[in-house]
Each structure stands twice: as C-alpha cells, then as structure tokens.
Design an enzyme around this catalytic site. Structure first.
Site, PDB file in Angstrom:
ATOM      1  N   ASN A  19       0.846  -1.202   0.000  1.00 52.02           N
ATOM      2  CA  ASN A  19       0.000   0.000   0.000  1.00 52.02           C
ATOM      3  C   ASN A  19       0.878   1.249   0.000  1.00 52.02           C
ATOM      4  O   ASN A  19       2.101   1.164   0.008  1.00 52.02           O
ATOM      5  CB  ASN A  19      -0.954  -0.026   1.199  1.00 52.02           C
ATOM      6  CG  ASN A  19      -0.190  -0.116   2.501  1.00 52.02           C
ATOM      7  OD1 ASN A  19       0.567   0.775   2.861  1.00 52.02           O
ATOM      8  ND2 ASN A  19      -0.363  -1.225   3.221  1.00 52.02           N
TER       9      ASN A  19
ATOM     10  N   ASP B  74      -3.900  -6.465   5.183  1.00 53.82           N
ATOM     11  CA  ASP B  74      -4.875  -7.340   5.834  1.00 53.82           C
ATOM     12  C   ASP B  74      -4.772  -8.776   5.328  1.00 53.82           C
ATOM     13  O   ASP B  74      -5.030  -9.716   6.053  1.00 53.82           O
ATOM     14  CB  ASP B  74      -6.284  -6.800   5.601  1.00 53.82           C
ATOM     15  CG  ASP B  74      -6.509  -5.494   6.339  1.00 53.82           C
ATOM     16  OD1 ASP B  74      -5.916  -5.341   7.423  1.00 53.82           O
ATOM     17  OD2 ASP B  74      -7.253  -4.635   5.838  1.00 53.82           O
TER      18      ASP B  74
ATOM     19  N   LYS C 267       9.239 -16.870 -10.598  1.00 50.93           N
ATOM     20  CA  LYS C 267       8.452 -15.782 -11.183  1.00 50.93           C
ATOM     21  C   LYS C 267       7.287 -16.359 -11.992  1.00 50.93           C
ATOM     22  O   LYS C 267       7.492 -17.248 -12.834  1.00 50.93           O
ATOM     23  CB  LYS C 267       9.365 -14.941 -12.084  1.00 50.93           C
ATOM     24  CG  LYS C 267       8.722 -13.674 -12.543  1.00 50.93           C
ATOM     25  CD  LYS C 267       9.668 -12.866 -13.407  1.00 50.93           C
ATOM     26  CE  LYS C 267       8.880 -11.767 -14.091  1.00 50.93           C
ATOM     27  NZ  LYS C 267       9.621 -11.142 -15.161  1.00 50.93           N
TER      28      LYS C 267
ATOM     29  N   PRO D 196      -2.351 -12.048  10.508  1.00 52.37           N
ATOM     30  CA  PRO D 196      -2.681 -11.847  11.924  1.00 52.37           C
ATOM     31  C   PRO D 196      -2.852 -10.354  12.206  1.00 52.37           C
ATOM     32  O   PRO D 196      -2.149  -9.536  11.619  1.00 52.37           O
ATOM     33  CB  PRO D 196      -1.444 -12.384  12.658  1.00 52.37           C
ATOM     34  CG  PRO D 196      -0.355 -12.420  11.646  1.00 52.37           C
ATOM     35  CD  PRO D 196      -1.006 -12.572  10.301  1.00 52.37           C
ATOM     36  N   ASP D 197      -3.809  -9.999  13.059  1.00 48.00           N
ATOM     37  CA  ASP D 197      -3.958  -8.591  13.458  1.00 48.00           C
ATOM     38  C   ASP D 197      -3.029  -8.364  14.651  1.00 48.00           C
ATOM     39  O   ASP D 197      -3.310  -8.800  15.773  1.00 48.00           O
ATOM     40  CB  ASP D 197      -5.412  -8.272  13.819  1.00 48.00           C
ATOM     41  CG  ASP D 197      -5.618  -6.769  13.961  1.00 48.00           C
ATOM     42  OD1 ASP D 197      -4.875  -6.139  14.750  1.00 48.00           O
ATOM     43  OD2 ASP D 197      -6.499  -6.222  13.273  1.00 48.00           O
ATOM     44  N   ILE D 198      -1.922  -7.705  14.381  1.00 50.71           N
ATOM     45  CA  ILE D 198      -0.852  -7.562  15.377  1.00 50.71           C
ATOM     46  C   ILE D 198      -1.367  -6.819  16.615  1.00 50.71           C
ATOM     47  O   ILE D 198      -1.189  -7.260  17.751  1.00 50.71           O
ATOM     48  CB  ILE D 198       0.349  -6.804  14.766  1.00 50.71           C
ATOM     49  CG1 ILE D 198       0.843  -7.544  13.516  1.00 50.71           C
ATOM     50  CG2 ILE D 198       1.468  -6.639  15.780  1.00 50.71           C
ATOM     51  CD1 ILE D 198       1.783  -6.748  12.639  1.00 50.71           C
TER      52      ILE D 198
ATOM     53  N   LYS E 174     -13.373   0.187  15.676  1.00 47.08           N
ATOM     54  CA  LYS E 174     -12.057  -0.469  15.787  1.00 47.08           C
ATOM     55  C   LYS E 174     -11.527  -0.425  17.216  1.00 47.08           C
ATOM     56  O   LYS E 174     -10.913  -1.370  17.690  1.00 47.08           O
ATOM     57  CB  LYS E 174     -11.050   0.215  14.857  1.00 47.08           C
ATOM     58  CG  LYS E 174     -11.165  -0.324  13.459  1.00 47.08           C
ATOM     59  CD  LYS E 174     -10.223   0.298  12.498  1.00 47.08           C
ATOM     60  CE  LYS E 174     -10.675  -0.098  11.092  1.00 47.08           C
ATOM     61  NZ  LYS E 174      -9.968   0.615  10.050  1.00 47.08           N
TER      62      LYS E 174
ATOM     63  N   LYS F 126     -10.878  -4.122  18.621  1.00 44.48           N
ATOM     64  CA  LYS F 126      -9.484  -4.483  18.887  1.00 44.48           C
ATOM     65  C   LYS F 126      -9.185  -4.424  20.388  1.00 44.48           C
ATOM     66  O   LYS F 126      -8.094  -4.795  20.814  1.00 44.48           O
ATOM     67  CB  LYS F 126      -8.536  -3.542  18.130  1.00 44.48           C
ATOM     68  CG  LYS F 126      -8.570  -3.746  16.615  1.00 44.48           C
ATOM     69  CD  LYS F 126      -7.676  -2.742  15.903  1.00 44.48           C
ATOM     70  CE  LYS F 126      -7.886  -2.756  14.392  1.00 44.48           C
ATOM     71  NZ  LYS F 126      -7.077  -3.748  13.681  1.00 44.48           N
TER      72      LYS F 126
END
Ligand code: C5P
Length: 313
Positions: free
Chosen positions: A130, A197, A207, A223-225, A255, A259
């Site tokens: 991103n 994500d 390749k 994984p959501d750290i 969130k 979280k």
C-alpha cells in the site's frame, strides 16, 4: 554531530591544558573543539599536578566557559601518592552525566512502534502493498525518543532514515512484523503501520508467467498484530491508527472496541499518505480529542502527551 554530550574520562593535565587554550593537537582535542554539544571532563592525574596553579587556572578557564568538570576523587593514586586527582568511579560519572539531562515525559518507559507498509510476496519479484510512507510512525518514534522513552521501531520498507537512538527492526511482511512485535515487550505499543490485511496464500517459488488470459490469487488473512498485543494478559497501553476514507468517527470507535485497545487515532487515508502534515482525531472509551492540522512531528509530540495523560499512573 549526533552526540548529546562528550565526556572525556580520564581527562589528563595535558588534555585540560590543550582544551583551555583551544589547541586542536590530536583527534580528541580536535573533536572536542569542533563539537557544538556540551563537553564534560573527568580529570585524572597525580595530586601534585592537580594542585599546580597552572592546572587550576586551566580548570577555572574551562568552568567559566561552561565545560563540566566531574570530580576528581581523592585517595590512593597509581603512582603511590595520596591526594586529589583520582578518576571518579564509572557509575558516579554515569549518574552525574544522566543528571545533566532533563527527563522527558516518557522517561523509563519502553515504547514499541510499528510503521510503514508491509509487502506480501506473490512471487520472488512481485508483492501486494500500500501507499504508506512511514512518515507518521517515524515521527512518533522520534518524539518518543525525545520524550525519554526506550524505543523499538519495527518498520516495513520505506524511504526514511531510522531515527538514531532507537532499536530498529526492518521487516517486509506482516508475518515478520507480527513476529518482531511479539518478541518486544513494552509499556506502550503504538501500531502506526499500514499492515496488509491479506497475503497470497502461497508465494510462488519462481516468477509467475503470463500464460493465461486471467489469473486468480487466493488471499488469506494476516494476523492482526495490534489485536493480539492488546489481548495479552499483561498488556501494554495499546494505541492504534485508523486510516479511513469515510465515516471516520464511526469506523474508529468500532475499531477501538473490536481491537480492545486504549486509544485510536483516526485520519483521512487519502489526505495523509506520504504527506508531512496530517489532520487527526483521537478517540478513547471516555472521550475524544481533535487536533489542529499540524506537521506529523508536532502531532506526534501532542499525541504522546495524550497517551501519557490517559495511561494509568
Ligand atoms: O483494522 P485496521 O487495519 O484498519 O486497523 C488499523 C490499526 O490496526 C493500525 O493501528 C494497524 O497498525 C493495526 N493493524 C495491525 N495488524 C494488522 C492490521 C492492522 O496491527 N494485521
């Protein structure tokens, strides 16, 4: 030029004489003369040398110029004499030097910060990522260092110089960032990274070729750290960032709860990425704070002040 202070220990009678007369005769005196930072000298010499008017005059000159003279101690000397001129003990020197610095609001605290994007490999030459520049995360790291914290910066690939005086961990993927975050215990965890994500289920060994008209990538969740750190039993104070393109407040509050973190900073994703300035708003279970538009460095400092105020004392 990165130093906060130069301490010369032991400082001999000869070194003191040279510095008093601004003589750059060797590397040490040259460095001290060229420095703009404060200089501290811990004298060490024979007691008779110490007592000589010439030595004392040189020391008076240096003190008048603002140099710090640490010690000396009195006692038995290497040559067998007894008197003033012994080097102070290293621990005494360390304490005296520490006392010369103001303690910041995060002194004694360990802060871990994630920053930048992550890269999720498709094959050896391609990845999903991103637009995160890492600027906000790096600004937070610098502000935390300035506030006296011991900082670990876990960073994805960005075009920024890591701040000096931080433990710097360079990672590529979300899984590597996850691993590094779990290995670093801290008092405050600030997730500024734009963690991907999803990642390709399987990164190809070679390749990929463009043989067919279309291709499908199967993505699996990373994984959501932040959620995981916040779920730990003895957990740090947890801060998240929510880059949103719409419904800022609603998404940020959702969130914060999902979280189970202590504070979330919402910003407009499209306005913020790769900019030096930001417009942010902080939300926590009992309140919110809107920050005036400012540089990321300025916001980082204000943010740390808020974190400190919200932390249990
Ligand atoms: O859910 P979302 O990705 O929008 O949440 C953003 C916050 O969660 C940021 O603080 C980010 O660093 C953190 N995060 C994380 N691990 C992920 C995804 C997001 O730590 N896999």
């Amino acid at each position: 030029r990165w130093d906060d202070l130069i301490m010369v220990a032991p400082g001999s009678a000869k070194f003191i004489a040279h510095i008093a007369h601004a003589e750059a005769t060797d590397l040490l005196t040259t460095v001290c003369l060229a420095a703009t930072s404060p200089v501290a000298i811990a004298p060490a010499m024979n007691q008779a040398m110490w007592s000589k008017p010439g030595t004392q005059e040189n020391l008076d000159t240096l003190k008048a110029r603002g140099l710090h003279i640490l010690g000396p101690a009195e006692g038995e000397q290497a040559c067998g004499d007894i008197g003033p001129g012994r080097l102070l003990e290293p621990t005494e020197l360390a304490e005296l030097v520490a006392g010369m610095f103001e303690t910041g609001i995060l002194a004694g605290l360990k802060v871990t910060i994630t920053a930048g994007p992550t890269r999720e490999a498709i094959d050896p030459v391609r990845f999903i990522s991103n637009h995160s520049s890492g600027k906000m995360g790096y600004a937070v790291a610098q502000a935390a260092i300035d506030a006296g914290a011991r900082v670990t910066l876990i960073s994805g690939p960005v075009n920024l110089q890591p701040p000096p005086h931080a433990t710097f961990i360079q990672v590529e993927s979300a899984e590597q960032m996850h691993q590094a975050a779990l290995e670093n215990n801290c008092d405050i965890f600030i997730g500024v990274a734009a963690v991907a994500d999803y990642r390709p289920q399987q990164a190809a060994d070679n390749k990929l070729k463009k043989s067919s008209a279309d291709m499908q990538l199967v993505l699996v969740k990373n994984p959501d750290i932040l959620t995981e750190i916040a779920g730990q039993k003895a957990r740090p104070f947890c801060v998240g960032f929510a880059a949103e393109t719409e419904n800022l407040e609603h998404n940020a509050m959702t969130k914060l709860r999902s979280k189970n973190i202590d504070l979330i900073i919402a910003n407009h994703a499209t306005d913020t990425f790769n900019q030096d300035e930001a417009l942010i708003c902080a939300y926590w279970p009992e309140g919110k704070k809107e920050f005036a538009a400012a540089s990321k460095s300025q916001l980082a400092r204000e943010l740390l002040r808020l974190i400190k105020d919200l932390m249990p004392h």
